[in-house]
Scaffold this motif. Structure first.
Motif, mmCIF file in Angstrom:
data_model
loop_
_atom_site.group_PDB
_atom_site.id
_atom_site.type_symbol
_atom_site.label_atom_id
_atom_site.label_comp_id
_atom_site.label_asym_id
_atom_site.label_seq_id
_atom_site.Cartn_x
_atom_site.Cartn_y
_atom_site.Cartn_z
ATOM 1 N N SER A 132 11.236 4.633 -0.846
ATOM 2 C CA SER A 132 11.285 4.385 -2.254
ATOM 3 C C SER A 132 10.699 5.457 -3.057
ATOM 4 O O SER A 132 10.833 6.070 -3.972
ATOM 5 C CB SER A 132 11.126 3.128 -2.613
ATOM 6 O OG SER A 132 11.339 2.788 -3.962
ATOM 7 N N LEU A 133 9.270 5.546 -2.656
ATOM 8 C CA LEU A 133 8.445 6.544 -3.061
ATOM 9 C C LEU A 133 9.005 7.830 -3.086
ATOM 10 O O LEU A 133 8.958 8.793 -3.940
ATOM 11 C CB LEU A 133 7.278 6.414 -2.342
ATOM 12 C CG LEU A 133 6.313 5.118 -2.597
ATOM 13 C CD1 LEU A 133 5.069 5.256 -2.176
ATOM 14 C CD2 LEU A 133 6.025 4.909 -4.167
ATOM 15 N N ILE A 134 9.420 8.402 -1.929
ATOM 16 C CA ILE A 134 10.289 9.529 -1.508
ATOM 17 C C ILE A 134 11.434 9.792 -2.528
ATOM 18 O O ILE A 134 11.418 10.889 -3.194
ATOM 19 C CB ILE A 134 10.405 9.814 -0.088
ATOM 20 C CG1 ILE A 134 9.271 9.853 0.737
ATOM 21 C CG2 ILE A 134 11.417 11.101 0.008
ATOM 22 C CD1 ILE A 134 9.623 9.968 2.318
ATOM 23 N N GLU A 135 12.243 8.846 -2.496
ATOM 24 C CA GLU A 135 13.245 8.899 -3.219
ATOM 25 C C GLU A 135 12.961 9.117 -4.869
ATOM 26 O O GLU A 135 13.552 9.798 -5.720
ATOM 27 C CB GLU A 135 14.325 7.687 -3.219
ATOM 28 C CG GLU A 135 14.809 7.801 -1.804
ATOM 29 C CD GLU A 135 15.634 6.464 -1.513
ATOM 30 O OE1 GLU A 135 15.584 5.690 -2.508
ATOM 31 O OE2 GLU A 135 16.189 6.541 -0.527
ATOM 32 N N THR A 136 11.902 8.191 -5.400
ATOM 33 C CA THR A 136 11.654 8.263 -6.728
ATOM 34 C C THR A 136 10.991 9.657 -7.187
ATOM 35 O O THR A 136 11.261 10.201 -8.356
ATOM 36 C CB THR A 136 10.505 7.350 -6.911
ATOM 37 O OG1 THR A 136 11.053 5.950 -6.743
ATOM 38 C CG2 THR A 136 9.900 7.518 -8.439
ATOM 39 N N ARG A 137 9.945 10.088 -6.120
ATOM 40 C CA ARG A 137 9.453 11.666 -6.447
ATOM 41 C C ARG A 137 10.665 12.510 -6.572
ATOM 42 O O ARG A 137 10.452 13.368 -7.471
ATOM 43 C CB ARG A 137 8.574 11.992 -5.100
ATOM 44 C CG ARG A 137 7.962 13.125 -5.525
ATOM 45 C CD ARG A 137 7.197 13.420 -4.002
ATOM 46 N NE ARG A 137 8.180 13.851 -3.009
ATOM 47 C CZ ARG A 137 7.930 13.856 -1.759
ATOM 48 N NH1 ARG A 137 6.629 13.476 -1.182
ATOM 49 N NH2 ARG A 137 8.775 13.918 -0.930
ATOM 50 N N GLU A 138 11.548 12.519 -5.633
ATOM 51 C CA GLU A 138 12.451 13.553 -5.650
ATOM 52 C C GLU A 138 13.437 13.491 -6.822
ATOM 53 O O GLU A 138 13.886 14.551 -7.576
ATOM 54 C CB GLU A 138 13.276 13.540 -4.595
ATOM 55 C CG GLU A 138 12.768 13.945 -3.063
ATOM 56 C CD GLU A 138 11.810 15.157 -3.244
ATOM 57 O OE1 GLU A 138 12.246 16.208 -3.579
ATOM 58 O OE2 GLU A 138 10.541 15.162 -2.980
ATOM 59 N N GLN A 139 13.702 12.403 -7.278
ATOM 60 C CA GLN A 139 14.264 12.013 -8.566
ATOM 61 C C GLN A 139 13.899 12.534 -9.791
ATOM 62 O O GLN A 139 14.367 12.987 -10.715
ATOM 63 C CB GLN A 139 15.044 10.619 -8.698
ATOM 64 C CG GLN A 139 15.875 10.177 -7.832
ATOM 65 C CD GLN A 139 16.299 8.726 -7.790
ATOM 66 O OE1 GLN A 139 15.542 7.856 -8.378
ATOM 67 N NE2 GLN A 139 17.376 8.043 -7.190
ATOM 68 N N MET A 140 12.712 12.249 -9.835
ATOM 69 C CA MET A 140 11.754 12.531 -10.909
ATOM 70 C C MET A 140 11.603 14.059 -11.180
ATOM 71 O O MET A 140 11.438 14.704 -12.042
ATOM 72 C CB MET A 140 10.391 11.827 -11.061
ATOM 73 C CG MET A 140 10.520 10.324 -11.462
ATOM 74 S SD MET A 140 11.387 9.915 -12.940
ATOM 75 C CE MET A 140 12.811 9.687 -12.164
ATOM 76 N N ARG A 141 11.279 14.792 -9.966
ATOM 77 C CA ARG A 141 11.112 16.053 -9.820
ATOM 78 C C ARG A 141 12.593 16.715 -10.447
ATOM 79 O O ARG A 141 12.488 17.885 -10.997
ATOM 80 C CB ARG A 141 10.901 16.767 -8.500
ATOM 81 C CG ARG A 141 9.427 16.325 -8.171
ATOM 82 C CD ARG A 141 9.083 17.027 -6.753
ATOM 83 N NE ARG A 141 7.645 16.688 -6.267
ATOM 84 C CZ ARG A 141 7.211 16.937 -5.258
ATOM 85 N NH1 ARG A 141 7.996 17.340 -4.187
ATOM 86 N NH2 ARG A 141 5.821 16.834 -5.065
#
Length: 155
Positions: A132-141
């Motif tokens: 979830s953290l990886i996905e959130t990071r990538e989406q926000m980037r």
């Protein structure tokens, strides 16, 4: 019931804004225990990081790292100097500029605030799994990159 694309866009955008606002409010409260604002903490951190890579750290470089204008940084640097958290000296090669360096007091305060910041972030994100953290990071980037391409004056 199917949600319209426009409604989904508004609710997703609002969720991002609300999460940012809550995070900023809580982070501001945490840093206030160290008598620091978020901008002051960011400036001290940037000075420390830049100083680890190069001998002289200028206000221009700090402003670039913080994504603000140098004008926004002038008062901030002055307030940090008044609190004896950093010093400025004439730049040895550029007479129009100064260099910034953390004082011992500034380094000590920053170290304490960075420990608290790390704990704060860990506690805030603890309920979320690694994926979830990886996905959130990538989406926000991806969102940030996209937002940089937009011109709000032409919408």
């Amino acid at each position: 019931m199917n949600e319209s694309r426009a409604s989904l866009e508004r609710s997703a955008w609002l969720a991002v804004v609300q999460a940012y606002q809550v995070c900023t409010r809580q982070y501001t409260r945490m840093l206030s225990a160290y008598d620091l604002t978020v901008a002051q903490f960011d400036a001290l951190t940037r000075i420390q990081e830049l100083g680890q890579r190069q001998e002289h750290v200028t206000p221009h470089e700090i402003a670039e790292a913080m994504l603000v204008t140098r004008g926004n940084l002038t008062g901030l640097i002055r307030r940090l100097q008044e609190r004896h958290l950093l010093t400025t000296q004439p730049h040895p090669e550029d007479g129009r500029s100064v260099t910034c360096r953390l004082t011992t007091i500034g380094n000590e305060l920053l170290t304490e605030a960075q420990r608290a910041s790390a704990t704060f972030i860990q506690e805030q994100l603890e309920p979320f799994g690694t994926q979830s953290l990886i996905e959130t990071r990538e989406q926000m980037r991806a969102m940030a990159v996209h937002l940089e391409t937009l011109d709000p004056d032409n919408i």
